[in-house]
Design a protein around this motif. Structure first.
Motif, PDB file in Angstrom:
ATOM      1  N   LEU A   1       0.829  -1.197   0.000  1.00  0.00           N
ATOM      2  CA  LEU A   1       0.000   0.000   0.000  1.00  0.00           C
ATOM      3  C   LEU A   1       0.867   1.252   0.000  1.00  0.00           C
ATOM      4  O   LEU A   1       0.550   2.247  -0.660  1.00  0.00           O
ATOM      5  CB  LEU A   1      -0.926   0.000   1.219  1.00  0.00           C
ATOM      6  CG  LEU A   1      -1.888   1.183   1.328  1.00  0.00           C
ATOM      7  CD1 LEU A   1      -2.931   1.115   0.222  1.00  0.00           C
ATOM      8  CD2 LEU A   1      -2.559   1.222   2.687  1.00  0.00           C
ATOM      9  N   SER A   2       1.978   1.198   0.732  1.00  0.00           N
ATOM     10  CA  SER A   2       2.890   2.350   0.778  1.00  0.00           C
ATOM     11  C   SER A   2       3.474   2.637  -0.590  1.00  0.00           C
ATOM     12  O   SER A   2       3.778   3.790  -0.916  1.00  0.00           O
ATOM     13  CB  SER A   2       4.023   2.086   1.779  1.00  0.00           C
ATOM     14  OG  SER A   2       3.511   1.854   3.072  1.00  0.00           O
ATOM     15  N   LEU A   3       3.637   1.594  -1.390  1.00  0.00           N
ATOM     16  CA  LEU A   3       4.178   1.758  -2.748  1.00  0.00           C
ATOM     17  C   LEU A   3       3.073   1.970  -3.777  1.00  0.00           C
ATOM     18  O   LEU A   3       3.309   1.868  -4.983  1.00  0.00           O
ATOM     19  CB  LEU A   3       5.006   0.519  -3.111  1.00  0.00           C
ATOM     20  CG  LEU A   3       6.216   0.246  -2.206  1.00  0.00           C
ATOM     21  CD1 LEU A   3       6.893  -1.058  -2.605  1.00  0.00           C
ATOM     22  CD2 LEU A   3       7.203   1.400  -2.248  1.00  0.00           C
ATOM     23  N   ASN A   4       1.852   2.252  -3.276  1.00  0.00           N
ATOM     24  CA  ASN A   4       0.680   2.516  -4.126  1.00  0.00           C
ATOM     25  C   ASN A   4       0.222   1.296  -4.922  1.00  0.00           C
ATOM     26  O   ASN A   4      -0.437   1.416  -5.951  1.00  0.00           O
ATOM     27  CB  ASN A   4       0.935   3.684  -5.085  1.00  0.00           C
ATOM     28  CG  ASN A   4       0.931   5.024  -4.362  1.00  0.00           C
ATOM     29  OD1 ASN A   4       0.367   5.148  -3.275  1.00  0.00           O
ATOM     30  ND2 ASN A   4       1.562   6.016  -4.955  1.00  0.00           N
ATOM     31  N   VAL A   5       0.563   0.105  -4.435  1.00  0.00           N
ATOM     32  CA  VAL A   5       0.016  -1.129  -4.998  1.00  0.00           C
ATOM     33  C   VAL A   5      -1.229  -1.478  -4.183  1.00  0.00           C
ATOM     34  O   VAL A   5      -1.134  -1.998  -3.069  1.00  0.00           O
ATOM     35  CB  VAL A   5       1.038  -2.287  -4.944  1.00  0.00           C
ATOM     36  CG1 VAL A   5       0.426  -3.566  -5.516  1.00  0.00           C
ATOM     37  CG2 VAL A   5       2.300  -1.910  -5.682  1.00  0.00           C
ATOM     38  N   THR A   6      -2.415  -1.168  -4.719  1.00  0.00           N
ATOM     39  CA  THR A   6      -3.652  -1.274  -3.945  1.00  0.00           C
ATOM     40  C   THR A   6      -4.501  -2.488  -4.338  1.00  0.00           C
ATOM     41  O   THR A   6      -5.660  -2.580  -3.939  1.00  0.00           O
ATOM     42  CB  THR A   6      -4.489   0.001  -4.131  1.00  0.00           C
ATOM     43  OG1 THR A   6      -4.798   0.161  -5.527  1.00  0.00           O
ATOM     44  CG2 THR A   6      -3.741   1.222  -3.639  1.00  0.00           C
ATOM     45  N   ARG A   7      -3.925  -3.428  -5.090  1.00  0.00           N
ATOM     46  CA  ARG A   7      -4.691  -4.577  -5.581  1.00  0.00           C
ATOM     47  C   ARG A   7      -5.315  -5.381  -4.435  1.00  0.00           C
ATOM     48  O   ARG A   7      -6.419  -5.899  -4.556  1.00  0.00           O
ATOM     49  CB  ARG A   7      -3.787  -5.479  -6.427  1.00  0.00           C
ATOM     50  CG  ARG A   7      -4.480  -6.703  -7.017  1.00  0.00           C
ATOM     51  CD  ARG A   7      -3.479  -7.559  -7.768  1.00  0.00           C
ATOM     52  NE  ARG A   7      -2.885  -6.830  -8.882  1.00  0.00           N
ATOM     53  CZ  ARG A   7      -3.431  -6.754 -10.096  1.00  0.00           C
ATOM     54  NH1 ARG A   7      -4.579  -7.360 -10.338  1.00  0.00           N
ATOM     55  NH2 ARG A   7      -2.827  -6.077 -11.051  1.00  0.00           N
ATOM     56  N   PHE A   8      -4.584  -5.528  -3.325  1.00  0.00           N
ATOM     57  CA  PHE A   8      -5.047  -6.366  -2.224  1.00  0.00           C
ATOM     58  C   PHE A   8      -5.617  -5.558  -1.057  1.00  0.00           C
ATOM     59  O   PHE A   8      -5.878  -6.113   0.004  1.00  0.00           O
ATOM     60  CB  PHE A   8      -3.889  -7.230  -1.717  1.00  0.00           C
ATOM     61  CG  PHE A   8      -3.188  -7.997  -2.796  1.00  0.00           C
ATOM     62  CD1 PHE A   8      -3.772  -9.121  -3.352  1.00  0.00           C
ATOM     63  CD2 PHE A   8      -1.950  -7.577  -3.267  1.00  0.00           C
ATOM     64  CE1 PHE A   8      -3.130  -9.831  -4.355  1.00  0.00           C
ATOM     65  CE2 PHE A   8      -1.294  -8.278  -4.266  1.00  0.00           C
ATOM     66  CZ  PHE A   8      -1.890  -9.410  -4.819  1.00  0.00           C
ATOM     67  N   SER A   9      -5.805  -4.266  -1.241  1.00  0.00           N
ATOM     68  CA  SER A   9      -6.183  -3.418  -0.111  1.00  0.00           C
ATOM     69  C   SER A   9      -7.684  -3.245   0.062  1.00  0.00           C
ATOM     70  O   SER A   9      -8.128  -2.714   1.081  1.00  0.00           O
ATOM     71  CB  SER A   9      -5.526  -2.036  -0.245  1.00  0.00           C
ATOM     72  OG  SER A   9      -5.915  -1.410  -1.454  1.00  0.00           O
ATOM     73  N   GLY A  10      -8.476  -3.646  -0.905  1.00  0.00           N
ATOM     74  CA  GLY A  10      -9.924  -3.535  -0.767  1.00  0.00           C
ATOM     75  C   GLY A  10     -10.480  -2.229  -1.324  1.00  0.00           C
ATOM     76  O   GLY A  10      -9.752  -1.245  -1.528  1.00  0.00           O
ATOM     77  N   LYS A  11     -11.778  -2.220  -1.551  1.00  0.00           N
ATOM     78  CA  LYS A  11     -12.437  -1.094  -2.214  1.00  0.00           C
ATOM     79  C   LYS A  11     -12.337   0.196  -1.417  1.00  0.00           C
ATOM     80  O   LYS A  11     -12.105   1.272  -1.973  1.00  0.00           O
ATOM     81  CB  LYS A  11     -13.904  -1.445  -2.465  1.00  0.00           C
ATOM     82  CG  LYS A  11     -14.679  -0.378  -3.223  1.00  0.00           C
ATOM     83  CD  LYS A  11     -16.118  -0.818  -3.469  1.00  0.00           C
ATOM     84  CE  LYS A  11     -16.909   0.254  -4.209  1.00  0.00           C
ATOM     85  NZ  LYS A  11     -18.322  -0.165  -4.434  1.00  0.00           N
TER      86      LYS A  11
END
Length: 574
Positions: free
Chosen positions: A308-318
């Protein structure tokens, strides 16, 4: 829609109060033996003793286990409140054990936590939800005098008083002075000019600080949240993302980089008679560190916050994805209708005319705070967080006065800080009380007591994970869950090893240990009544329920993957 929700909430509360009265009047308590193993020794005068919090405690009036009125046989025969609350006994002619009786009301023991969490999710008003749960739990215990018999005794306890001192006076005062002197804003400006170039770098620095402050729990969330709030706000990072990063790098990293108080606390709870690799304190601490590679949830949680810190939000939820887009496109750090756990006065600065803020006004107190916390942990085994924040507060005040700020302005800033955290402090206080009530009525004991020795061994890690998740989510504490679950789960795991003749029993025990450790962390992290959840929201300026709902998806994803890995590991290799 709002009216219907309020009516529904009122109906739930009234029904719960009626059920609480029914439980108190007509439900029989089930009493269970609780045993605690300490590393005892013989003093020079020939007395048995053990060390607790650095003090030698003498053991007196030891009786044989079979003659104790609070062993399981006696409790089951009487099935009523025993005359004593604890007793030292001797087992097998050599083993000293401290017995304490506890009770539960069956599945009714889950009622206060269920009501609290349901109302919290329904109304988004944690104050009223927590108070409602306290009332329901108090009535179940027959305590109708809420002020003198429930609230005041809990406030008078050493732990609660320390929480209020730290998070209301010390943390609130420090934030208020930093706001008045402009120190926090100066730090944000400095970091933005030299290190933070946007959302990604601000979040990565926050994640990195979460890793560095690996003491876990309230200390980590407070230190990291307080430090990164100004630079994250400056970089326009959403409060949901920040609270998730702060919360998910607190306890998870503490269970991986366990050079802290965790092993010393947990080892006292995992003694199992006859198990050689759990025989001594040294063996149990070694067992703790050997099980770290199996802490799959904690590892995945820390990796998830890094992504998430690297702006990879695939697994972070809506919800986190939408929060990220909202902050990026509109600069709105909170969702519409959010009620952040800090006042607007603490979200900026109100520097007196003629006073020039400097970044060192933030850095010096912060470094002093960290140094004191770390050094006291190194020399005493316990980080003295109150000392650390107290010295940082005094240092910030003296620097401001030395630079020419008037005492009136300083006191005004201090008072503003107290006002800024008072609501969150009250929520924290109520969360502590409901956690105490939930433990007293035995919700966790009931859940663990439902396990039996006939279930397939490969199901046990996931079952232990689910049960500890429910306990921690219901009580808002991971360490409290350890005290409930470990003394029951570890003997059960060993019994399954023996009855089903597993080829690798130590591996199986490590996986079950990791499942309890990680399940408790996950449940505590996602609970709206957890102190770390509340503090993560408070220090980052996030709405409590927005934080809870947004982190639920990535945390649950990590927990589900961990469950699959534990099951596969014991099925193929144990």
């Amino acid at each position: 829609m709002i009216i219907s929700k309020n009516i529904f909430a009122a109906v739930i509360l009234m029904g719960s109060l009626c059920l609480a009265i029914y439980v108190n009047l007509f439900t029989q308590q089930t009493w269970l033996e609780q045993s605690y193993q300490y590393d005892t020794y013989t003093t020079k005068s020939g007395l048995n003793a053990y060390t607790y919090k650095g003090k030698e405690i003498l053991i007196k009036d030891i009786v044989p286990y079979q003659s104790s009125p609070i062993n399981q046989s006696a409790l089951s025969a009487n099935n009523k409140a025993p005359s004593i609350i604890e007793q030292w006994v001797i087992k097998n002619d050599k083993q000293l054990v401290l017995l304490k009786p506890a009770f539960h009301y069956g599945f009714w023991s889950l009622l206060p936590a269920f009501v609290t969490i349901l109302l919290c999710l329904l109304t988004k008003e944690p104050l009223t939800a927590l108070f409602s749960g306290i009332v329901v739990g108090a009535i179940m215990l027959g305590e109708y005098d809420l002020t003198d018999k429930v609230i005041i005794p809990n406030l008078a306890s050493e732990g609660t008083a320390a929480l209020l001192l730290l998070y209301l006076w010390l943390l609130g005062g420090l934030l208020g002075i930093w706001s008045k002197t402009g120190a926090a804003q100066a730090f944000a400006n400095f970091m933005t000019q030299h290190f933070v170039k946007g959302q990604r770098s601000a979040k990565f620095i926050s994640w990195l600080l979460g890793i560095l402050f690996f003491q876990g729990g309230t200390m980590s969330t407070t230190l990291v949240g307080t430090t990164v709030r100004p630079l994250a706000d400056k970089a326009k990072v959403s409060h949901e993302e920040m609270s998730y990063i702060v919360d998910s790098t607190a306890s998870p990293i503490a269970s991986i980089l366990a050079f802290n108080a965790w092993p010393a606390y947990v080892q006292a709870l995992i003694f199992v008679p006859g198990v050689s690799f759990l025989a001594t304190e040294t063996d149990r601490i070694k067992f703790f560190f050997s099980s770290i590679p199996f802490s799959f949830y904690s590892i995945l949680a820390v990796l998830g916050t890094l992504l998430l810190s690297l702006n990879v939000t695939r697994f972070s939820g809506k919800r986190l994805q939408e929060a990220h887009k909202r902050a990026l496109q509109t600069n709105q750090l909170d969702a519409p209708g959010a009620k952040p756990l800090s006042t607007k006065e603490l979200q900026g600065s109100n520097v007196p005319k003629g006073y020039k803020p400097h970044v060192l006004e933030f850095v010096f107190p912060l470094l002093t705070l960290i140094t004191i916390a770390v050094m006291t942990f190194v020399y005493t085994g316990t980080p003295e967080v109150n000392w650390a924040f107290g010295v940082a507060l005094l240092m910030s005040a003296f620097i401001a006065l030395a630079k020419g700020m008037s005492l009136d302005n300083l006191i005004e800033g201090f008072g503003t800080g107290l006002k800024g955290v008072v609501v969150a402090s009250v929520i924290l206080m109520l969360a502590v009380i409901i956690g105490s009530i939930s433990k007293q009525i035995g919700g966790g004991l009931y859940l663990v007591s439902q396990l039996g020795e006939q279930l397939p061994f490969w199901l046990l890690p996931v079952i232990l994970q689910l049960i500890t998740v429910i306990i921690a989510f219901s009580t808002g504490t991971s360490w409290g869950t350890y005290a409930i679950a470990f003394p029951l789960a570890m003997p059960l795991a060993w019994a399954l090893c023996q009855s089903q003749e597993l080829a690798n029993p130590e591996l199986f025990m490590m996986v079950c240990f990791a499942a309890v450790l990680n399940g408790s962390v996950y449940g505590d992290q996602c609970s709206p009544i957890s102190d770390t959840t509340i503090l993560s929201s408070m220090t980052t300026g996030c709405d409590l329920m927005d934080h809870v709902k947004s982190q639920l998806v990535p945390a649950t994803f990590a927990a589900c993957v961990a469950a699959v890995l534990w099951t596969g590991l014991v099925y193929f290799f144990a």
